[in-house]
Motif scaffolding. Structure first.
Motif, PDB file in Angstrom:
ATOM      1  N   ARG A 166       3.831   0.473  -0.992  1.00 16.26           N
ATOM      2  CA  ARG A 166       2.858  -0.458  -0.397  1.00 16.26           C
ATOM      3  C   ARG A 166       3.646  -0.514   1.059  1.00 16.26           C
ATOM      4  NH1 ARG A 166       2.911  -3.604  -5.175  1.00 16.26           N
ATOM      5  NH2 ARG A 166       4.352  -5.156  -4.216  1.00 16.26           N
ATOM      6  N   GLU A 167       4.695  -0.612   1.209  1.00 19.37           N
ATOM      7  CA  GLU A 167       5.418  -0.593   2.693  1.00 19.37           C
ATOM      8  C   GLU A 167       5.016   0.674   3.510  1.00 19.37           C
ATOM      9  OE1 GLU A 167       9.608  -0.829   2.538  1.00 19.37           O
ATOM     10  OE2 GLU A 167       9.662  -2.922   1.804  1.00 19.37           O
ATOM     11  N   MET A 168       5.120   1.880   2.613  1.00 20.67           N
ATOM     12  CA  MET A 168       4.650   3.057   3.291  1.00 20.67           C
ATOM     13  C   MET A 168       3.121   3.148   3.610  1.00 20.67           C
ATOM     14  SD  MET A 168       7.087   5.936   1.505  1.00 20.67           S
ATOM     15  CE  MET A 168       7.200   6.817   2.930  1.00 20.67           C
ATOM     16  N   VAL A 169       2.329   2.345   2.890  1.00 18.16           N
ATOM     17  CA  VAL A 169       0.825   2.359   3.180  1.00 18.16           C
ATOM     18  C   VAL A 169       0.779   1.558   4.517  1.00 18.16           C
ATOM     19  CG1 VAL A 169      -1.309   0.969   2.759  1.00 18.16           C
ATOM     20  CG2 VAL A 169       0.021   2.535   0.906  1.00 18.16           C
ATOM     21  N   GLY A 170       1.519   0.635   4.800  1.00 17.58           N
ATOM     22  CA  GLY A 170       1.584  -0.041   6.039  1.00 17.58           C
ATOM     23  C   GLY A 170       1.406  -1.644   5.920  1.00 17.58           C
ATOM     24  N   TRP A 171       1.564  -1.929   4.690  1.00 14.70           N
ATOM     25  CA  TRP A 171       1.251  -3.358   4.319  1.00 14.70           C
ATOM     26  C   TRP A 171       2.511  -4.323   4.685  1.00 14.70           C
ATOM     27  CZ3 TRP A 171      -1.703  -2.211  -0.692  1.00 14.70           C
ATOM     28  CH2 TRP A 171      -2.825  -1.666  -0.455  1.00 14.70           C
ATOM     29  N   PRO A 172       2.582  -5.488   5.556  1.00 10.62           N
ATOM     30  CA  PRO A 172       3.677  -5.827   6.019  1.00 10.62           C
ATOM     31  C   PRO A 172       4.666  -6.454   4.745  1.00 10.62           C
ATOM     32  CG  PRO A 172       2.070  -6.767   7.069  1.00 10.62           C
ATOM     33  CD  PRO A 172       1.248  -5.944   6.095  1.00 10.62           C
ATOM     34  N   GLY A 173       5.862  -5.938   4.733  1.00  8.06           N
ATOM     35  CA  GLY A 173       6.911  -6.391   3.819  1.00  8.06           C
ATOM     36  C   GLY A 173       6.521  -5.774   2.474  1.00  8.06           C
ATOM     37  N   GLY A 174       5.705  -4.778   2.455  1.00 11.12           N
ATOM     38  CA  GLY A 174       5.055  -4.201   0.942  1.00 11.12           C
ATOM     39  C   GLY A 174       4.453  -5.203   0.250  1.00 11.12           C
ATOM     40  N   CYS A 175       3.737  -6.317   0.827  1.00 14.13           N
ATOM     41  CA  CYS A 175       3.209  -7.303   0.217  1.00 14.13           C
ATOM     42  C   CYS A 175       1.933  -6.889  -0.694  1.00 14.13           C
ATOM     43  CB  CYS A 175       2.520  -8.229   1.217  1.00 14.13           C
ATOM     44  SG  CYS A 175       1.204  -7.662   2.400  1.00 14.13           S
ATOM     45  N   GLY A 176       1.444  -7.407  -1.720  1.00 19.24           N
ATOM     46  CA  GLY A 176       0.266  -6.944  -2.544  1.00 19.24           C
ATOM     47  C   GLY A 176       0.823  -7.077  -4.048  1.00 19.24           C
ATOM     48  N   ASP A 177      -0.098  -6.060  -4.740  1.00 20.36           N
ATOM     49  CA  ASP A 177       0.213  -5.786  -5.981  1.00 20.36           C
ATOM     50  C   ASP A 177       0.150  -4.510  -6.255  1.00 20.36           C
ATOM     51  OD1 ASP A 177       0.580  -6.629  -8.662  1.00 20.36           O
ATOM     52  OD2 ASP A 177      -0.784  -8.202  -8.758  1.00 20.36           O
ATOM     53  N   GLY A 178       0.082  -4.077  -7.760  1.00 19.38           N
ATOM     54  CA  GLY A 178      -0.134  -2.647  -7.942  1.00 19.38           C
ATOM     55  C   GLY A 178       0.035  -2.381  -9.374  1.00 19.38           C
ATOM     56  N   ILE A 179       0.003  -1.103  -9.904  1.00 20.21           N
ATOM     57  CA  ILE A 179       0.145  -0.727 -11.210  1.00 20.21           C
ATOM     58  C   ILE A 179       0.035   0.734 -11.454  1.00 20.21           C
ATOM     59  CG2 ILE A 179      -2.191  -0.711 -12.153  1.00 20.21           C
ATOM     60  CD1 ILE A 179      -1.052  -2.685 -14.727  1.00 20.21           C
ATOM     61  N   PHE A 180       0.805   1.193 -12.258  1.00 24.21           N
ATOM     62  CA  PHE A 180       0.702   2.444 -12.539  1.00 24.21           C
ATOM     63  C   PHE A 180       0.041   2.822 -13.803  1.00 24.21           C
ATOM     64  CE2 PHE A 180       4.794   2.669 -10.237  1.00 24.21           C
ATOM     65  CZ  PHE A 180       4.520   3.749  -9.611  1.00 24.21           C
ATOM     66  N   SER A 181      -1.409   3.796 -13.569  1.00 23.37           N
ATOM     67  CA  SER A 181      -2.056   3.949 -14.515  1.00 23.37           C
ATOM     68  C   SER A 181      -2.532   5.221 -15.109  1.00 23.37           C
ATOM     69  CB  SER A 181      -3.598   3.562 -13.805  1.00 23.37           C
ATOM     70  OG  SER A 181      -4.042   4.437 -13.175  1.00 23.37           O
ATOM     71  N   PRO A 182      -2.997   5.490 -16.233  1.00 26.91           N
ATOM     72  CA  PRO A 182      -3.313   6.974 -16.569  1.00 26.91           C
ATOM     73  C   PRO A 182      -3.945   7.805 -15.774  1.00 26.91           C
ATOM     74  CG  PRO A 182      -3.818   5.209 -18.243  1.00 26.91           C
ATOM     75  CD  PRO A 182      -3.726   4.509 -16.982  1.00 26.91           C
ATOM     76  N   GLY A 183      -3.731   8.119 -14.441  1.00 23.91           N
ATOM     77  CA  GLY A 183      -4.417   9.128 -13.639  1.00 23.91           C
ATOM     78  C   GLY A 183      -5.094   8.440 -12.417  1.00 23.91           C
ATOM     79  N   GLY A 184      -5.569   9.271 -11.602  1.00 22.26           N
ATOM     80  CA  GLY A 184      -6.547   9.049 -10.567  1.00 22.26           C
ATOM     81  C   GLY A 184      -7.491   8.280 -10.672  1.00 22.26           C
TER      82      GLY A 184
END
Length: 585
Positions: free
Chosen positions: A225-243
């Motif tokens: 998320r940091e690399m996307v550009g959201w400050p401090g890597g804020c937010g959420d996410g999950i690894f899922s079974p494919g795009g």
């Protein structure tokens, strides 16, 4: 098609490779390898230097006097570190392996032999003198081997044979001349991580059963998320079974954000929703709409320019049209790296439109997200930081073993609210640790595979700069291919200009078609060229590259490069091979 003759075979030991060394050097190498690796060294020597160095296959019955059978180990060390005993698998079954009583020696011997099989395959995958594929038609494979499941168990000897046979006909996706899919290559650290993950054999739904893996997912997603550009890597996410599933998650969360009541009351309680995506976008956007009950007719395709990029003015026009019909626009799915052209939609302009009409902006960066690792190329995703959600597949451009796909969400807690069901047998509220690390309730799945460890371990091994160098190399190879064929006789580019990603799209024009006018007859004949060349590639086993039609364009080759093992020589080989296989068409 008959097997190619020796005079036709374009392979051979490369200068400077182990196979080209003198016998004395070879033997010295083998001695060192055997000293440090035991049985593995024997196998590698056999593979690299021929059958003269090859020991009798473990599990096969040797000729009398061919091997000296070692006595079974009687040491008390757990696990045993003694040299592996000879085990005759012809009379053993899976019930003789751990947790069977006294099953340790048999288990270690069996698993070592499996590892030997895997290591031989790994070494062959990088050997250009081996085939990419040993192609057989489905009916041939079905007739040649008995694949059926039986009531009675097979012996371990037969199980090892099953392993060898399966890999014999597997596609070597790590081969430097395999260019068929967006996911190619075979990373050694990633492979080791996958082995470790399978050994741990746990589930990602709670901290209590996957403590390290859950923490690594937290750390890795924050970094992404940091690399996307959201400050401090804020937010959420999950690894899922494919795009495709990551994209569906985005659609699900966007719908919940606009109409949270849909979770309990369903689609009947909300207005007719519509989503927007480019005509070159991935089919998973429509699949997600179908799965979520939104319907494929509610996915409006936006026109693209000649390079495959979404046209923002057409997006705004279609949004206004939908609103006038009483529909509710809820999601725009932009693409960063389309599947065929490798195009990057203009994210800044799309973000402006989404902000103006208060629509969730999703970026499908499954293919192009890896360019965020490259200082040279990340500008192609300018504006991604304004997205509400992003799909990023490290198993594509970053070469992480399949599968590894992440959905990143800018708003923290939204995914949890959308998906949680409060299953009390898993997510007890009175546990003795921080419950925020019980991530399972924000996922659609209950059982969830550990996909993060291979990405995390590779990132540790390479650093961001290592990924950057790998990605930059692949893009440089694509530019090399483009420059080689753009003015070469017999080639025609599908679109003008240097490709933005590693996708290079072109027609090969056989000599018989080069003097023809661009009419219906020529297009009808040209349509058949790429499929025939591809079939010949597979039957010779020399290389693999994809083809497809698109819109009014007949079948063309879509070359993609994501394998860091590929070199300029492999690109040259591909060009020569296309011409060799297609010159008579």
């Amino acid at each position: 098609m008959a097997s190619p003759g020796s005079g036709f075979w374009p392979f051979g030991a490369e200068e400077g490779s182990a196979a080209s060394e003198s016998p004395g050097t070879a033997r010295a190498w083998c001695q060192v390898a055997q000293k440090f690796t035991g049985g593995i060294g024997n196998k590698l020597c056999a593979l690299l230097y021929g059958d003269a160095e090859k020991p009798v296959e473990t599990g096969a019955r040797a000729a009398p006097g061919a091997t000296e059978t070692r006595p079974a180990c009687t040491c008390d060390k757990k696990p045993c570190g003694c040299q592996k005993a000879e085990v005759n698998y012809a009379f053993l079954h899976s019930t003789d392996l751990l947790p069977a009583c006294d099953g340790e020696i048999t288990t270690m011997s069996f698993l070592q032999d499996v590892v030997d099989i895997l290591l031989q395959y790994v070494v062959k995958s990088f050997d250009r003198s081996t085939k990419v594929i040993d192609f057989h038609y489905p009916n041939e494979l079905l007739q040649e081997y008995n694949w059926e499941l039986a009531d009675q168990p097979q012996t371990l000897e037969e199980i090892l044979l099953n392993c060898r046979t399966t890999l014999k006909y597997a596609i070597k996706t790590g081969h430097p001349r395999y260019f068929n899919q967006l996911s190619t290559g075979l990373d050694m650290v990633g492979l080791a991580a996958d082995w470790l993950t399978s050994t741990a054999n746990t589930n990602m739904f709670t901290y209590e059963i996957a403590p390290v893996f859950v923490l690594l997912e937290y750390v890795t997603l924050r970094k992404m998320r940091e690399m996307v550009g959201w400050p401090g890597g804020c937010g959420d996410g999950i690894f899922s079974p494919g795009g495709a599933i990551s994209n569906m998650y985005a659609m699900l969360i966007a719908r919940f954000k606009m109409f949270p009541e849909v979770k309990e009351k369903g689609m009947a309680a909300i207005p007719r929703l519509v989503a927007f995506t480019s005509e070159h976008s991935h089919f998973s956007v429509k699949k997600g709409a179908a799965a979520l009950g939104i319907g494929t007719d509610s996915v409006i395709l936006i026109r693209c320019d000649e390079r495959g990029k979404m046209i923002p003015s057409d997006l705004e026009r279609r949004i206004l049209e939908a609103k006038q019909k009483g529909f509710v626009p809820f999601l725009v799915s932009a693409t960063a790296g389309t599947t065929v052209y490798g195009a990057f939609d203009p994210l800044i302009a799309i973000a402006d439109i989404c902000k103006k009409y208060k629509i969730w902006m999703h970026v499908d960066g499954a293919w192009g997200g890896g360019l965020l690792m490259s200082r040279k190329h990340k500008w192609k995703l300018n504006g991604v930081e304004r997205a509400n959600s992003v799909t990023w597949n490290p198993h594509k451009m970053m070469g992480v073993p399949l599968q590894c796909s992440a959905l990143l969400v800018r708003e923290e807690g939204l995914m949890q609210s959308c998906n949680q069901m409060h299953a009390s047998y898993l997510f007890q509220q009175d546990k003795h640790y921080d419950l925020s690390y019980d991530t399972g309730d924000k996922a659609l799945q209950c059982g969830r595979h550990v996909d993060v460890f291979k990405l995390w371990l590779m990132w540790r091994a390479k650093g961001t700069t290592g990924f950057e160098a790998q990605i930059d190399k692949c893009l440089e190879l694509a530019e090399y291919l483009y420059n080689k064929i753009k003015n070469r006789e017999g080639y025609e580019m599908v679109f003008d200009g240097k490709p933005q990603h590693t996708n290079v799209c072109f027609w090969y024009i056989p000599p018989s078609l080069r003097g023809m006018e661009d009419n219906e007859e020529k297009m009808s004949r040209l349509m058949k060229v790429a499929p025939v060349i591809k079939a010949r590639m597979m039957e010779y086993g020399t290389t693999m590259v994809s083809y497809q039609p698109l819109g009014d364009k007949v079948n063309f080759f879509r070359m993609v490069i994501s394998n860091p093992a590929a070199t300029h020589q492999d690109i040259d080989f591909l060009i020569d091979e296309i011409e060799r296989l297609g010159q008579d068409l």
